[in-house]
Scaffold this motif. Sequence first.
Motif, short mmCIF file in Angstrom:
data_model
loop_
_atom_site.label_atom_id
_atom_site.label_comp_id
_atom_site.label_asym_id
_atom_site.label_seq_id
_atom_site.Cartn_x
_atom_site.Cartn_y
_atom_site.Cartn_z
N ARG A 1 0.83 -1.21 0.00
CA ARG A 1 0.00 0.00 0.00
C ARG A 1 0.87 1.26 0.00
NH1 ARG A 1 -5.35 -0.75 0.65
NH2 ARG A 1 -6.03 -2.85 1.20
N GLU A 2 1.95 1.23 0.74
CA GLU A 2 2.86 2.39 0.76
C GLU A 2 3.49 2.61 -0.62
OE1 GLU A 2 4.89 5.69 2.23
OE2 GLU A 2 3.15 4.57 3.01
N TYR A 3 3.84 1.50 -1.27
CA TYR A 3 4.40 1.62 -2.62
C TYR A 3 3.38 2.26 -3.57
CZ TYR A 3 5.62 0.40 -7.39
OH TYR A 3 5.87 0.47 -8.73
N LEU A 4 2.16 1.78 -3.58
CA LEU A 4 1.15 2.32 -4.48
C LEU A 4 0.82 3.78 -4.14
CD1 LEU A 4 -1.31 -0.70 -4.85
CD2 LEU A 4 0.33 0.16 -6.52
N LYS A 5 1.00 4.13 -2.88
CA LYS A 5 0.71 5.50 -2.45
C LYS A 5 1.79 6.48 -2.92
CE LYS A 5 -0.05 8.18 1.81
NZ LYS A 5 -0.10 8.09 3.29
N THR A 6 3.05 6.02 -2.97
CA THR A 6 4.16 6.95 -3.21
C THR A 6 4.85 6.78 -4.56
OG1 THR A 6 5.70 5.42 -2.12
CG2 THR A 6 4.64 7.08 -0.74
N ALA A 7 4.61 5.67 -5.25
CA ALA A 7 5.33 5.41 -6.50
C ALA A 7 4.93 6.39 -7.60
CB ALA A 7 5.07 3.98 -6.96
N ASP A 8 5.87 6.62 -8.51
CA ASP A 8 5.60 7.44 -9.70
C ASP A 8 4.90 6.56 -10.73
OD1 ASP A 8 5.56 9.10 -11.86
OD2 ASP A 8 7.73 9.13 -12.17
N LEU A 9 3.59 6.65 -10.79
CA LEU A 9 2.80 5.78 -11.66
C LEU A 9 2.68 6.40 -13.06
CD1 LEU A 9 -0.01 4.69 -9.17
CD2 LEU A 9 2.28 3.73 -9.50
N ARG A 10 3.79 6.55 -13.70
CA ARG A 10 3.82 7.15 -15.03
C ARG A 10 3.51 6.09 -16.07
NH1 ARG A 10 9.18 10.33 -15.93
NH2 ARG A 10 8.42 11.08 -13.90
N ALA A 11 2.57 6.36 -16.97
CA ALA A 11 2.16 5.40 -17.99
C ALA A 11 3.31 5.07 -18.94
CB ALA A 11 0.97 5.93 -18.77
N LEU A 12 3.47 3.77 -19.25
CA LEU A 12 4.48 3.34 -20.20
C LEU A 12 3.91 3.19 -21.60
CD1 LEU A 12 6.24 0.63 -17.99
CD2 LEU A 12 6.80 3.04 -18.21
N THR A 13 2.60 2.90 -21.68
CA THR A 13 1.89 2.86 -22.96
C THR A 13 0.51 3.44 -22.70
OG1 THR A 13 0.72 0.73 -22.71
CG2 THR A 13 3.04 0.63 -23.41
N ASP A 14 -0.29 3.55 -23.76
CA ASP A 14 -1.63 4.10 -23.56
C ASP A 14 -2.56 3.11 -22.87
OD1 ASP A 14 -2.04 2.28 -25.58
OD2 ASP A 14 -2.71 3.74 -27.08
N ARG A 15 -2.07 1.90 -22.57
CA ARG A 15 -2.89 0.90 -21.88
C ARG A 15 -2.48 0.72 -20.42
NH1 ARG A 15 -3.43 -4.05 -26.26
NH2 ARG A 15 -4.10 -2.78 -28.02
#
Length: 290
Positions: free
Chosen positions: A180-194
């Motif tokens: 949960r901490e990872y999902l809260k703080t990670a840079d969730l930058r899209a790698l593709t449009d999916r």
Amino acid sequence: MQKSSVHIRLAATTLRGNAAAAAAQRNDAAPMALERVLRTLRLLADDPDGLTLSQLKEQLGAPKTSVHSLLQGLTAAGYVQRHDSLYRLGVQSFVLGAALVAARSLAVIATPYLREACAQSGETVLLAVIDRPAGRLTYTQILESHKPVRYTVPVGTTRPLFASSAGRVLLAFQDDAWCREYLKTADLRALTDRTVTDRRELMKIIELIRASGHAATIGEVTPDVAGFAAPVFEPDGQVNAAVIIAAPIERGRAAAQRLASIVIQSATQLSQALGCREARTPTLPMNGKR
């Protein structure tokens, strides 16, 4: 005098024959004794609550006196311990087990299972390990497909955990608070449009992976690649690695159920080879999709 010499020669021949027979008997007995030691340790490893002398006698199919003598020797050496009427593995058995595991790297143990998965699937098979401080995974072993069009990537390539099938499997089987901490703080930058980047949606995906024990992604890391992954369990239940099958997207879509089944089997067998006896076998969704 001549008659006595004949008797002496006959006696000497008999003695040599008896000695040779005794030596042969000892040579035959040595492997049997070693096999009985190993079987005893394996039986005790399979039953951590312990076994009685009578239970071991029955399972070994050996005389009670022989089993008792064997247990006395193993107990004196620290490989077995006795508590009341129960025999359990001793400290030295665990020391030996740890040394054997340390002597064989994950890559060495994994190779035959990855090779078999590659042969069955016809696709590229990878082993990934988690890098917790970086929040990423690293591909440590790769067996490429022999097909002209195939997924290829160098050993040492890294991926963010949230986007790939292996990363999501690794996330799903970490400590819940860490995940949960990872999902809260990670840079969730899209790698593709999916690529899924919504944190709530990712948490739902993680929960589904925990329930089913495997993951699939279609074009979320690389636009034209499908990935299928399953966790590798260690003896203590931890998950630090995952097996992946990666295929060109159209082949992956067409064979999703089969590829997921193969990667599950490979990861389960590898978990068992590492000594995890309770690695649960994941289940496939009926339509083969996630």
